[in-house]
Scaffold this motif. Structure first.
Motif, PDB file in Angstrom:
ATOM      1  N   LEU A  94      -5.355   7.149  -1.236  1.00 40.38           N
ATOM      2  CA  LEU A  94      -5.155   8.614  -1.757  1.00 40.38           C
ATOM      3  C   LEU A  94      -6.102   9.656  -0.962  1.00 40.38           C
ATOM      4  O   LEU A  94      -7.420   9.469  -0.566  1.00 40.38           O
TER       5      LEU A  94
ATOM      6  N   PHE B  10       5.410   3.832  -7.732  1.00 40.49           N
ATOM      7  CA  PHE B  10       4.412   5.020  -7.714  1.00 40.49           C
ATOM      8  C   PHE B  10       5.144   6.456  -8.100  1.00 40.49           C
ATOM      9  O   PHE B  10       4.900   7.235  -8.870  1.00 40.49           O
TER      10      PHE B  10
ATOM     11  N   THR C 219       0.903  -1.148  -0.147  1.00 40.80           N
ATOM     12  CA  THR C 219      -0.059  -0.009  -0.095  1.00 40.80           C
ATOM     13  C   THR C 219       0.872   1.168  -0.029  1.00 40.80           C
ATOM     14  O   THR C 219       1.826   1.251   0.810  1.00 40.80           O
ATOM     15  N   VAL C 220       0.489   2.279  -0.887  1.00 42.03           N
ATOM     16  CA  VAL C 220       1.270   3.372  -0.888  1.00 42.03           C
ATOM     17  C   VAL C 220       0.409   4.596  -0.368  1.00 42.03           C
ATOM     18  O   VAL C 220      -0.579   4.559  -1.325  1.00 42.03           O
ATOM     19  N   ARG C 221       0.482   5.129   0.343  1.00 42.29           N
ATOM     20  CA  ARG C 221      -0.435   6.295   0.975  1.00 42.29           C
ATOM     21  C   ARG C 221       0.092   7.639   0.617  1.00 42.29           C
ATOM     22  O   ARG C 221       1.393   7.964   0.720  1.00 42.29           O
ATOM     23  N   VAL C 222      -0.833   8.315  -0.316  1.00 41.22           N
ATOM     24  CA  VAL C 222      -0.613   9.358  -1.014  1.00 41.22           C
ATOM     25  C   VAL C 222      -1.295  10.573  -0.628  1.00 41.22           C
ATOM     26  O   VAL C 222      -2.332  10.504  -0.405  1.00 41.22           O
TER      27      VAL C 222
ATOM     28  N   VAL D 125      -3.534   5.898 -10.854  1.00 49.20           N
ATOM     29  CA  VAL D 125      -3.673   4.743 -10.024  1.00 49.20           C
ATOM     30  C   VAL D 125      -4.571   3.716 -10.771  1.00 49.20           C
ATOM     31  O   VAL D 125      -4.097   2.724 -10.485  1.00 49.20           O
TER      32      VAL D 125
ATOM     33  N   ILE E 158      -3.301   1.866  -3.510  1.00 50.36           N
ATOM     34  CA  ILE E 158      -3.139   3.187  -3.219  1.00 50.36           C
ATOM     35  C   ILE E 158      -4.006   3.764  -2.235  1.00 50.36           C
ATOM     36  O   ILE E 158      -5.338   3.629  -2.499  1.00 50.36           O
TER      37      ILE E 158
END
Length: 306
Positions: free
Chosen positions: A125, A280, A93-96, A111, A123
């Motif tokens: 967001l 990402f 998981t990428v927290r943006v 995404v 993701i």
């Protein structure tokens, strides 16, 4: 305790019948092979080979050890193959965090593309003007507009310059004409800010430039601001990205009210080698290479500057 690495030499000798042939297959010298076989036998407390003038012959215990050593060899090979597969599969998981307009127009479409290529990638967001803390791990990546942050440990990359300019709807211009100078603004209705947009720089500058102009509508978010100008009810500053390829919007020739802010890609240095975060970051950077001119208000077909 024996050294696991010695099993490689043991299997090579068992399969070739001599330390010389094993040395050739392993691309080491013969002395090394003989030394590693001796060490393995000492570590196990077993005699694995009978040394003969013409080579090495497996003992009964040696033959049994071959089967066990091959299991270890197969396990190591499976682990290596699995690790290669893990490295090819981007997961996590990428927290943006970013602004609403960047979230809507850039990140969300990106995404969708990344998820189609990497189904195990997730993701999170967060569209918010608050500056969430990268150092404390509130988010992994931030796309921010404005001044360059100076926090230690934060890696920074400038992606583009966001240009804001005064715009109006084509329908508004047909009814009221276009302002050609700041002095003309007094006879036009303008957009005002409220809530989170009360202190937005381009709106504050517009109000200062035209203090007597009537405010036709007040907006509390950038999407609302864009919608208000598109509706034709008033003139207001818009990011050039929002007006790109929109035949219904006209850019007003009042360069004094243009504003520029840098767009930054930020992440903590501890995530530099994280595969999913790196994927990402690279995708966002590549996307901005393609769309940078739109943010900067250059060569924007569909947006008429007069």
């Amino acid at each position: 305790m024996f050294d696991w690495n010695d099993l490689k030499y043991f299997l090579a000798v068992a399969r070739t019948g001599s330390t010389l042939a094993a040395a050739r297959s392993l691309k080491v010298n013969q002395t090394t092979v003989a030394r590693r076989i001796d060490a393995l036998e000492r570590g196990l407390g077993l005699t694995l080979f009978v040394r003969l003038p013409n080579g090495y012959r497996l003992t009964e215990r040696g033959e049994a050890t071959v089967a066990l050593a091959e299991q270890v060899e197969q396990g190591a090979s499976t682990l290596a193959d699995t690790a290669r597969g893990w490295n090819r599969t981007i997961a996590g998981t990428v927290r943006v965090t970013t602004t609403e307009i960047l979230a809507i127009d850039v990140v969300a479409p990106l995404v969708a593309e990344l998820r189609s290529q990497h189904p195990s990638l997730s993701i999170e967001l967060i569209a918010d003007d608050r500056r969430l803390d990268l150092s404390c791990g509130e988010v992994d990546v931030a796309l921010r507009v404005g001044s360059c942050p100076e926090e230690p440990g934060i890696v920074r990359r400038r992606l583009a310059t966001s240009v804001w300019a005064l715009h109006c709807a084509r329908s508004y211009a047909e009814r009221h004409g276009l302002p050609g100078t700041i002095a003309d603004l007094g006879r036009h209705e303008i957009v005002g800010g409220t809530g989170s947009l009360k202190e937005l720089g381009p709106l504050v500058a517009l109000r200062k430039a035209a203090p007597d102009a009537p405010i036709g509508i007040r907006c509390n978010s950038v999407p609302n601001l864009i919608a208000a100008v598109r509706s034709g009810m008033a003139i207001g500053p818009l990011p050039c990205w929002a007006a790109f390829e929109d035949d219904g919007l006209l850019r007003c020739p009042v360069p004094e009210l243009e504003a520029r802010s840098d767009i930054w890609l930020l992440y903590h240095e501890s995530l530099r080698e994280s595969p999913h975060v790196r994927l990402f970051r690279e995708a966002v950077t590549a996307r901005f290479e393609v769309v940078r001119h739109r943010f900067e208000g250059r060569s924007a077909p569909g947006v008429q500057a007069v």
